[in-house]
Design an enzyme around this catalytic site. Structure first.
Site, PDB file in Angstrom:
ATOM      1  N   CYS A   1      -5.536   3.355   9.163  1.00  0.00           N
ATOM      2  CA  CYS A   1      -4.953   3.407  10.500  1.00  0.00           C
ATOM      3  C   CYS A   1      -6.090   3.569  11.501  1.00  0.00           C
ATOM      4  CB  CYS A   1      -4.031   4.606  10.603  1.00  0.00           C
ATOM      5  SG  CYS A   1      -2.759   4.589   9.350  1.00  0.00           S
TER       6      CYS A   1
ATOM      7  N   ARG B   1      -8.901  -2.577  11.307  1.00  0.00           N
ATOM      8  CA  ARG B   1      -8.570  -1.686  10.180  1.00  0.00           C
ATOM      9  C   ARG B   1      -7.215  -2.044   9.551  1.00  0.00           C
ATOM     10  NH1 ARG B   1     -11.688   3.025  10.388  1.00  0.00           N
ATOM     11  NH2 ARG B   1     -10.098   4.255   9.382  1.00  0.00           N
TER      12      ARG B   1
ATOM     13  N   TRP C   1      -0.881   1.857   9.519  1.00  0.00           N
ATOM     14  CA  TRP C   1      -0.785   1.012   8.324  1.00  0.00           C
ATOM     15  C   TRP C   1       0.222   1.716   7.414  1.00  0.00           C
ATOM     16  CZ3 TRP C   1      -2.495  -3.472   6.072  1.00  0.00           C
ATOM     17  CH2 TRP C   1      -2.416  -3.574   4.698  1.00  0.00           C
TER      18      TRP C   1
ATOM     19  N   ASN D   1      -3.742   9.613   9.862  1.00  0.00           N
ATOM     20  CA  ASN D   1      -4.157   8.557   8.942  1.00  0.00           C
ATOM     21  C   ASN D   1      -4.300   9.225   7.583  1.00  0.00           C
ATOM     22  OD1 ASN D   1      -5.221   6.417   7.564  1.00  0.00           O
ATOM     23  ND2 ASN D   1      -7.268   6.558   8.493  1.00  0.00           N
ATOM     24  N   GLY D   2      -3.682   8.651   6.541  1.00  0.00           N
ATOM     25  CA  GLY D   2      -3.791   9.223   5.205  1.00  0.00           C
ATOM     26  C   GLY D   2      -2.400   9.470   4.626  1.00  0.00           C
TER      27      GLY D   2
ATOM     28  N   GLU E   1     -17.610 -14.395  -5.727  1.00  0.00           N
ATOM     29  CA  GLU E   1     -17.550 -14.000  -4.307  1.00  0.00           C
ATOM     30  C   GLU E   1     -16.987 -15.129  -3.459  1.00  0.00           C
ATOM     31  OE1 GLU E   1     -17.463 -11.481  -2.704  1.00  0.00           O
ATOM     32  OE2 GLU E   1     -17.812 -12.135  -0.669  1.00  0.00           O
TER      33      GLU E   1
ATOM     34  N   LYS F   1     -13.571 -15.025  -1.101  1.00  0.00           N
ATOM     35  CA  LYS F   1     -13.596 -15.385   0.329  1.00  0.00           C
ATOM     36  C   LYS F   1     -12.485 -16.381   0.644  1.00  0.00           C
ATOM     37  CE  LYS F   1     -15.390 -12.760   1.862  1.00  0.00           C
ATOM     38  NZ  LYS F   1     -15.690 -11.870   0.829  1.00  0.00           N
TER      39      LYS F   1
ATOM     40  N   GLU G   1      -8.743 -14.902   0.095  1.00  0.00           N
ATOM     41  CA  GLU G   1      -8.283 -13.769   0.925  1.00  0.00           C
ATOM     42  C   GLU G   1      -8.054 -14.168   2.376  1.00  0.00           C
ATOM     43  OE1 GLU G   1     -10.826 -10.367   1.609  1.00  0.00           O
ATOM     44  OE2 GLU G   1     -12.611 -11.566   1.382  1.00  0.00           O
TER      45      GLU G   1
ATOM     46  N   HIS H   1     -13.004 -23.153 -23.167  1.00  0.00           N
ATOM     47  CA  HIS H   1     -12.242 -22.168 -23.959  1.00  0.00           C
ATOM     48  C   HIS H   1     -10.886 -21.892 -23.320  1.00  0.00           C
ATOM     49  CE1 HIS H   1     -15.763 -21.582 -26.397  1.00  0.00           C
ATOM     50  NE2 HIS H   1     -16.489 -21.454 -25.284  1.00  0.00           N
TER      51      HIS H   1
ATOM     52  N   LYS I   1      -9.304  -3.662   6.283  1.00  0.00           N
ATOM     53  CA  LYS I   1     -10.760  -3.675   6.181  1.00  0.00           C
ATOM     54  C   LYS I   1     -11.252  -2.532   5.297  1.00  0.00           C
ATOM     55  CE  LYS I   1     -14.944  -4.898   6.864  1.00  0.00           C
ATOM     56  NZ  LYS I   1     -15.439  -6.089   6.113  1.00  0.00           N
TER      57      LYS I   1
END
Ligand code: AGP
Length: 608
Positions: A2, A27, A74, A100-101, A481, A485, A488, A504, A603
């Protein structure tokens, strides 16, 4: 996850708070709200949806006052809704609280409060805190905060104001970050530095268990024993521009282009007059390094992918066995960690709950803890024995780019430091690699001048449902990576494979027109990669190669090749990842999606 902003001073609190919350939008959130104390007491507004919904309402219904708190939520307990949005209030709306939490004992507290006749309007855990403040309030907001802090358990960053004390607010911190911004005749508390940069550069982080009592002219911080804690503010070097888009369409593109500078900042500040690496935040002695018989690298997401490259670097240069583990798995496998183990935690935000939990497990098992993080004073940094700060500047886009490449630089420098201490490489190799890391910044700068080819690839793949990345050795880590990218931010299914693994099983996925990106920068494996490319071509794949300049073999089998300048094989991931970042970025733009704030993601994932 948040966003929190608190202000007391001489300016219009509403403007300061909304401006601060805008800097925290990255965030991730689903609703926003504000409470301000003015001449006519407490006023507030809160809505589900983007911050712009709240801002628009406030334009038509401005709230006067010079003290207030604001929040972007959030959702954890209770769906995103106006009612569940923060702030939450006591019954007569004289107390406002943002959080927040997660309050882990909120159910038992809620039962106690219900028994005492309190009524709840929302489904959130946070509302319990608002009623607790009411329950304990005896006219002294700070003393009330101590009682509330004593009653709640969990992770929290909490701000509270009371209508009867219009010149002060309190801030409580346990795990979820809070930073104090020290102004002149005004003071701030927020979830992260960008929210206060417009007003002050003097900041200090609250530690777990600390409570800040904030007025316009003073900030006093207390520990749980009610002793005053003297905070030493540090000056933030970031320009405000660094926390805004700087002329780019998106934070992500800006941050891709900031990579050369991030690499320079991360290495150049750590080379002494004789050209040797000096890691000022790492107090490891040569003897201690000699003692390590293994290294664990533990992280999540992109940070984990950087760790996978770090594994190659440390094993190749320092000849120390390395286990690279996903943070959310690490502590459940009873890892072989003891006092001869160096555990390296990697985290851009320094607040990822899984990574922080892994740090504590490693600590419990007696390991030496080194963290690589981008946020000074973050939780992971503060709980480590040694810290290697990447100096990438604030990374706002959810998709991590410059944090990744600066984490790679951190690993190369740590590997070189370990190798020199263990005498496992020559000074010639040592200085050659340092020089090539520096050159990588210049190479990237040149590469970033032209992203035509990446745009062409984006046109080719934007309507595809799936895409595969192949690589061998460190190229396989780059493939991981690149796949993350793309998936997402563009929501195209993307998966990476060790190229040798295709036959395989995964090759069954290849059909006519399947796009495959083959990364081939490793000299000794080029011929093997050519064979793997031919295997997928034979099944109809459209293959885009990412290869080092001068490798003509690759162009003979690929449909298209993006060449990157030649650099030492071990350092190649620093360079070869960038075309993958740009392909993901342009594909997402073509699809008209939210590049910086992709759906379902945040984030900083501060919940497990
Ligand atoms: C990467 O683009 C994602 N945003 C995500 O995987 C991220 O790397 C992960 O959540 C770890 O975050 P941290 O580096 O802040 O710990």
């Amino acid at each position: 996850m948040c966003g929190i902003v608190g202000y007391v001073g001489k300016l219009n609190a509403q403007n300061v708070i909304i401006s601060g919350l805008e800097k925290l939008e990255y965030r991730g959130y689903d609703s926003a709200g504000i409470a301000v104390i003015g001449k006519d007491g407490m006023n507030s507004a809160k809505f589900k949806g983007r911050l712009s919904v709240l801002a628009k309402y406030l334009e038509e219904h401005p709230i006067e006052g010079t003290i207030g708190i604001g929040h972007t939520r959030w959702a954890t307990h209770g769906v995103p809704s106006d009612e569940n949005a923060h702030p939450h209030f006591n019954k007569d709306k004289t107390i406002a609280v943002i959080h927040n939490g997660i309050i882990e004992n909120y159910l038992e507290l809620k039962a106690m409060l219900l028994e005492k006749g309190y009524e709840f309007r929302s489904q959130t855990d946070t509302e319990v805190v608002a009623h607790l403040f009411d329950f304990y309030y005896d006219g002294d907001l700070l003393q009330t905060a101590f009682k509330v802090e004593n009653a709640i358990r969990g992770t929290y960053a909490i701000l509270a104001i009371h209508q009867d004390s219009p010149n002060e607010f309190v801030a409580l911190r346990c795990e979820a970050p809070l930073v104090i911004g020290y102004g002149n005749g005004e003071n701030f508390v927020a979830s992260d530095i960008p929210a206060v940069l417009e007003y002050t550069r003097e900041v200090a982080f609250l530690e777990n268990g600390e409570i800040a009592h904030v007025t316009a002219n003073n900030v006093t911080v207390y520990n749980t024993k009610k002793e005053i804690v003297h905070k030493k503010p540090f000056t933030v070097e970031w320009s405000l521009d660094a926390a805004t888009k700087g002329g780019y369409d998106h934070f992500m593109l800006k941050e891709i282009h900031e990579q050369p500078q991030g690499i320079r900042d991360t290495i150049n500040n750590r080379i002494d007059g004789k050209g040797y690496i000096k890691l000022d935040d790492i107090k490891l002695t040569k003897e201690e390094i000699q003692k390590f018989d293994k290294i664990y690298i533990v992280a999540c997401g992109t940070a984990y992918h950087a760790g996978c490259v770090g594994k190659y670097a440390i094993e190749k240069l320092a000849k120390i066995p390395v286990v690279c583990d996903i943070a959310s798995e690490f502590r459940y496998r009873d890892p072989f960690v003891d006092n001869k183990t160096l555990v390296i935690l990697v985290s851009q935000s320094g607040e990822t709950a899984d990574t922080l939990a892994a740090l504590r497990e490693a600590r419990r098992k007696g390991a030496r803890i080194l963290s690589i993080t981008n946020v000074v004073g973050s939780s992971i940094a503060r709980e480590s024995d040694d810290v290697f700060y990447t100096w990438a500047g604030p990374e706002i886009a959810v998709a991590s780019t410059k944090a990744y490449t600066t984490q790679l630089v951190a690993f190369y420098m740590i590997a070189l430091t370990l190798a020199l201490a263990k005498n496992t490489i020559s000074e010639r190799t040592y200085f050659m690699l340092i020089d090539q890391i520096k050159q990588a910044a210049d190479i990237l700068e040149e590469m970033l001048k032209d992203d035509t080819q990446e745009k062409e690839v984006a046109e080719l793949i934007k309507d595809k449902n799936a895409l595969f990345y192949l690589g061998r050795g460190v190229d396989m880590q780059t493939a991981k990576e690149m796949a993350l990218k793309l998936k997402e931010i563009s929501y195209i299914y993307a998966e990476s494979f060790a190229a040798g693994e295709l036959k395989h099983g995964p090759i069954a996925l290849i059909e006519n027109g399947t796009p495959v990106i083959a990364i081939s920068t490793q000299e000794p494996m080029i011929e093997k990669m050519v064979s793997n490319i031919q295997e997928v071509k034979a099944r109809g794949a459209y293959v885009i190669g990412i290869a080092s300049e001068g490798d003509n073999l690759i162009s003979s089998v690929c449909d298209k090749v993006i060449y990157v300048p030649k650099i030492d094989d071990l350092l190649a991931p620093l360079i070869s990842v960038v075309p993958g970042q740009l392909i993901a970025y342009h594909t997402t733009c073509l699809k008209g999606l939210d590049v910086d704030k992709p759906r379902n993601l945040a984030k900083s994932v501060t919940v497990e």
